[in-house]
Design a protein around this motif. Structure first.
Motif, PDB file in Angstrom:
ATOM      1  N   ASP A  77       0.523   0.436  29.789  1.00 17.78           N
ATOM      2  CA  ASP A  77       0.605   1.870  29.478  1.00 17.78           C
ATOM      3  C   ASP A  77       2.056   2.297  29.244  1.00 17.78           C
ATOM      4  O   ASP A  77       2.321   3.128  28.375  1.00 17.78           O
ATOM      5  CB  ASP A  77      -0.039   2.717  30.580  1.00 17.78           C
ATOM      6  CG  ASP A  77       0.426   2.325  31.975  1.00 17.78           C
ATOM      7  OD1 ASP A  77       0.109   1.195  32.407  1.00 17.78           O
ATOM      8  OD2 ASP A  77       1.125   3.128  32.620  1.00 17.78           O
ATOM      9  N   GLY A  78       2.992   1.711  29.973  1.00 20.26           N
ATOM     10  CA  GLY A  78       4.391   2.085  29.754  1.00 20.26           C
ATOM     11  C   GLY A  78       4.843   1.731  28.352  1.00 20.26           C
ATOM     12  O   GLY A  78       5.452   2.535  27.644  1.00 20.26           O
ATOM     13  N   ASN A 131      -2.931   0.501  33.523  1.00 19.15           N
ATOM     14  CA  ASN A 131      -3.002   0.530  34.985  1.00 19.15           C
ATOM     15  C   ASN A 131      -2.267   1.745  35.534  1.00 19.15           C
ATOM     16  O   ASN A 131      -1.979   1.840  36.713  1.00 19.15           O
ATOM     17  CB  ASN A 131      -2.501  -0.790  35.591  1.00 19.15           C
ATOM     18  CG  ASN A 131      -1.144  -1.170  35.040  1.00 19.15           C
ATOM     19  OD1 ASN A 131      -0.373  -0.303  34.609  1.00 19.15           O
ATOM     20  ND2 ASN A 131      -0.822  -2.458  35.056  1.00 19.15           N
ATOM     21  N   GLU A 132      -1.949   2.643  34.663  1.00 19.62           N
ATOM     22  CA  GLU A 132      -1.480   3.991  35.017  1.00 19.62           C
ATOM     23  C   GLU A 132      -0.150   4.046  35.752  1.00 19.62           C
ATOM     24  O   GLU A 132       0.111   4.952  36.529  1.00 19.62           O
ATOM     25  CB  GLU A 132      -2.572   4.750  35.785  1.00 19.62           C
ATOM     26  CG  GLU A 132      -3.871   4.843  34.963  1.00 19.62           C
ATOM     27  CD  GLU A 132      -4.851   5.885  35.471  1.00 19.62           C
ATOM     28  OE1 GLU A 132      -5.067   5.936  36.698  1.00 19.62           O
ATOM     29  OE2 GLU A 132      -5.397   6.636  34.638  1.00 19.62           O
ATOM     30  N   ALA A 133       0.709   3.060  35.504  1.00 17.15           N
ATOM     31  CA  ALA A 133       2.092   3.121  36.013  1.00 17.15           C
ATOM     32  C   ALA A 133       2.836   1.883  35.519  1.00 17.15           C
ATOM     33  O   ALA A 133       2.227   0.975  34.957  1.00 17.15           O
ATOM     34  CB  ALA A 133       2.138   3.182  37.532  1.00 17.15           C
ATOM     35  N   TYR A 134       4.142   1.875  35.733  1.00 20.42           N
ATOM     36  CA  TYR A 134       4.949   0.678  35.440  1.00 20.42           C
ATOM     37  C   TYR A 134       4.778  -0.259  36.623  1.00 20.42           C
ATOM     38  O   TYR A 134       5.501  -0.156  37.612  1.00 20.42           O
ATOM     39  CB  TYR A 134       6.437   1.021  35.304  1.00 20.42           C
ATOM     40  CG  TYR A 134       6.801   2.039  34.249  1.00 20.42           C
ATOM     41  CD1 TYR A 134       5.950   2.323  33.187  1.00 20.42           C
ATOM     42  CD2 TYR A 134       8.023   2.698  34.311  1.00 20.42           C
ATOM     43  CE1 TYR A 134       6.310   3.249  32.218  1.00 20.42           C
ATOM     44  CE2 TYR A 134       8.398   3.619  33.347  1.00 20.42           C
ATOM     45  CZ  TYR A 134       7.533   3.897  32.300  1.00 20.42           C
ATOM     46  OH  TYR A 134       7.893   4.808  31.348  1.00 20.42           O
ATOM     47  N   MET A 135       3.833  -1.158  36.542  1.00 20.55           N
ATOM     48  CA  MET A 135       3.529  -2.005  37.688  1.00 20.55           C
ATOM     49  C   MET A 135       4.508  -3.160  37.801  1.00 20.55           C
ATOM     50  O   MET A 135       4.949  -3.506  38.892  1.00 20.55           O
ATOM     51  CB  MET A 135       2.100  -2.521  37.582  1.00 20.55           C
ATOM     52  CG  MET A 135       1.050  -1.415  37.640  1.00 20.55           C
ATOM     53  SD  MET A 135       1.331  -0.279  39.028  1.00 20.55           S
ATOM     54  CE  MET A 135      -0.061   0.830  38.855  1.00 20.55           C
TER      55      MET A 135
END
Ligand SMILES: Cc1ncc(C[n+]2csc(CCOP(=O)(O)OP(=O)(O)O)c2C)c(N)n1
Ligand SMILES: [Mg+2]
Lengths: 386, 301
Positions: B106-107, B134-138
């Motif tokens: 996503d990022g 995954n809705e964030a910078y994992m």
């Protein structure tokens, strides 16, 4: 075939004769006419290639990286801000060992906004692992596009050819254009071996742990060193085919010189005339034209300058906090020469942001180099307004 | 395919495995399951372009690779344009049947690579862009992205000041580029995911698939709950399954199951700081977004 071409047209014709297959570029003055011409060559069907009209220079180089990794000969061109915007990918292209060719029309960096020439844009990319060729004439520009592909593809490194804004990019002169068959005989189609292949799937550019990375850098450096030989070899072959010879450096009337001035780009042509005048007057002065910044031809520079009492380097650039970048390079190369044979090297900054470097400028540099009592050794500004 | 046991759900998924074991994903990683399922459909004549993201690591370190197809690693913001370059090169080399996929987090999609993605969409480049979300910078340790939902904890939106802004609506934005195909999918619905991949694979031009991918370490959830969370995202209307063709034809693929949002949030530590009032607001926002989607579907039906 002989035609009157600007420097920018010479780039476009070079890319056409090299049969670039994927072109991706974004407009910026003074590069614009290169890509306008290529766009029409492609849309007219005169060049069988894809032209990707990207939204930024960053994407231009990324597209070339993707294309080259998938086995196509790719090309881009830019200037100044555009080159700086590409920076991350300039490193990428070299470490991925992709022989992309890019033309950079030397333009000074903003601010203040300027479109005029100096070398700070390309010299800022010195440490990215690209070969860099500085051109003096439109003929040299066109020829260097062909040379660049042949050299880069041999050693798997990308190549930047550099031409001065306006002094070359927008100035027209007669240029000999190789016939397509002649160009094809010199530069056969690109056959990359480590490319995308669904029959033999590989990952390109994945994580490299401490066990591998340093060796990648070693191989990149070895390729550069190999480049020193390949530049000369390919230049010789080109000379045999086309009658025009290109190497790493071009010494001019350097025999028994009391002083040699070092130049790059179009300043060289002006300096050559000035050297002729001085030689005609019986003065022992010479000229060293630097055509290649990387790989840096250390041995050839040493050979040329060893035992010469005085050397003046004209830098159309500045590394703020140090001095002229070519001067820095030349000094580093000469450090290992025996002290008795080591010249005194004087640095001169001139022509930044497109200010003219005229015969008056070059005369001043020669005078000062020969009579250095009143100048600084390291850094001297020419034609600086009070 | 095994015989159907009464009460057991079976899916028509190809048995072939293109991806292999040995990858470096965390247990319960939705992004990894997404890749495994995607490759089964896309097949071996596929090239992946993967920017910096968890997947740049998951594939394995040099000289290993687990995806079983050529993988071009690329800079963080360049998935769409690298894929574009690969596409044009394969075209000029006569390999037009190969599917070129940009596969990004996503990022790399909503944020840093958004310019290049929008430009590729505007030019209708012939690539399949898959964002596993995954809705964030994992990869860098759970920092917020513009895909992080409002109210969520991340390391840059701490529980005391959770994310204030709603999630960017990627599929709608890409739909507005009038590309041939933009769709959402998630791993709990492999049949739906399969169908969309198959459909996208057989289209030309720019295609976007937005796959919601649970991430146990990032969402602070149980590894064994990933599929459940993926399913609840759909059942609670948090992540509706729908398609947009040519920018205007909206199709809903799953009706609302009417499950409250709290069923979804309660399985994830990233929402545990939320008060009852905040959860109520979240429900209202989800209902509001769902209503907008229903209206769009009605307009273009
Ligand atoms: C230009 C640039 N900036 C920052 C980074 C560091 N970086 C690598 S991955 C990443 C986050 C990726 O997030 P996302 O795209 O959501 O993928 P995920 O890791 O969540 O799978 C960041 C910030 C980078 N590699 N390049
Ligand atoms: Mg992410």
């Amino acid at each position: 075939m002989e035609k009157v071409l600007t420097g920018n047209q010479s780039v476009s014709w070079g890319a056409m004769r090299a049969r670039a297959q994927v072109i991706a570029a974004y407009p910026i003055t003074p590069q614009t006419t290169i890509i306008e011409e290529l766009a029409s060559l492609v849309s007219d069907g005169k060049l069988d290639a894809r032209f990707i009209k990207v939204e930024s220079e960053h994407s231009a180089l990324a597209a070339c990286i993707g294309a080259e990794q998938a086995g196509a000969r790719s090309f881009t061109a830019t200037s100044a801000q555009g080159l700086a915007l590409m920076h991350e990918l300039i490193h990428w292209a070299s470490l991925a060992r992709l022989p992309i060719v890019m033309a950079d029309v030397n333009r000074a960096m903003a601010p203040g906004w300027t479109i005029w020439t100096d070398q700070n844009d390309s010299l800022s990319e010195r440490d990215t692992g690209w070969l860099q060729f500085y051109c003096e004439s439109n003929q040299e520009v066109l020829d260097t596009v062909l040379l660049a592909y042949k050299i880069g593809e041999r050693i798997k490194l990308p190549v930047m050819l550099i031409l001065d804004a306006f002094f070359l990019s927008h100035t027209a002169e007669a240029v000999n254009i190789p016939e397509p068959e002649e160009a094809d005989a010199f530069l056969p189609p690109y056959e990359g071996d480590l490319i995308v292949d669904v029959e033999n799937p590989r990952a390109f550019g994945g994580m490299a742990g401490v066990d591998y990375y340093q060796e990648f850098r070693y191989m990149q450096q070895e390729a550069m060193l190999e480049g020193l030989k390949v530049v000369e070899e390919v230049g010789k072959e080109f000379g045999e085919r086309f009658g025009r010879h290109y190497g790493l450096i071009e010494p001019y009337r350097c025999e028994d010189a009391e002083a040699i001035i070092v130049t790059s780009g179009t300043v060289t042509s002006t300096a050559r005339d000035v050297i002729d005048e001085w030689r005609d007057r019986g003065e022992s002065v010479g000229l060293l034209k630097m055509r290649t910044l990387r790989p840096f031809p250390i041995d050839l520079v040493r050979e040329t300058l060893r035992g010469v009492p005085k050397v003046g380097v004209i830098d159309r650039n500045i590394c703020p906090g140090f001095g002229g970048i070519w001067a820095q390079e030349i000094k580093a190369a000469m450090y290992d020469v025996d002290q008795a044979d080591r010249p005194d090297i004087y640095g001169f900054i001139a022509g930044l942001g497109g200010r003219d470097v005229t015969p008056i400028t070059v005369n001043e540099v020669l005078e000062k180099t020969l009579h250095p009592e009143k100048i600084e050794k390291h850094l001297n500004w020419i034609a600086l307004k009070a | 395919m095994s015989d159907k046991v009464p009460g057991q759900i079976t899916y028509d998924i190809a048995e072939r495995e293109i991806m292999s074991s040995g990858h470096l994903a965390c247990p319960g990683c939705g992004a990894t399951l997404s890749m495994r399922l995607a490759l089964k459909v896309l097949g071996p004549r596929t090239v992946l372009c993967i920017p910096a993201c968890c997947w740049a690591v998951i594939d394995g370190p040099f000289p290993y690779s687990s995806v079983g197809v050529p993988l071009v690693h690329c800079a963080f913001e360049t998935a769409a344009i690298t894929a574009t370059g690969v596409r044009h090169a394969l075209d000029v080399r006569g390999q037009k049947d190969i599917t070129v996929v940009a596969w990004a987090g996503d990022g790399g999609t909503f944020d840093i690579g958004f310019g290049a993605l929008s430009a590729a969409a505007e030019r209708n480049e012939n690539i399949l862009y898959i964002c596993y979300d995954n809705e964030a910078y994992m990869n860098t340790g759970i920092q917020r992205s513009s895909a992080t939902p409002v109210g969520a904890w991340t390391t840059t939106t701490p529980a005391e000041h959770p994310k204030e802004e709603p999630k960017k609506n990627l599929v709608e934005i890409l739909g507005s580029h009038r590309i041939p195909y933009a769709a959402t999918a998630t791993v709990a619905y492999p049949d739906d995911l399969n169908r969309k991949l198959e459909k996208a694979k057989n289209m030309t031009g720019m295609r976007l698939l937005h796959i919601f991918s649970p991430c146990p370490p990032g969402h602070k959830s149980l590894e064994s709950d990933s599929i459940k969370i993926s399913r609840l995202a759909v059942e609670t209307k948090v992540f509706p399954l729908y398609e947009i063709e040519n920018g205007t034809k909206f199709t809903l693929n799953r009706e609302s199951a009417g499950v409250p949002v709290t069923e979804y949030t309660k399985l994830q530590g990233r929402f545990k700081h939320l008060t009852e009032a905040e959860l109520k607001q979240m429900q209202e926002r989800v209902d509001y977004e769902w209503d907008i989607l229903m209206k769009r579907i009605a307009v273009f039906a």
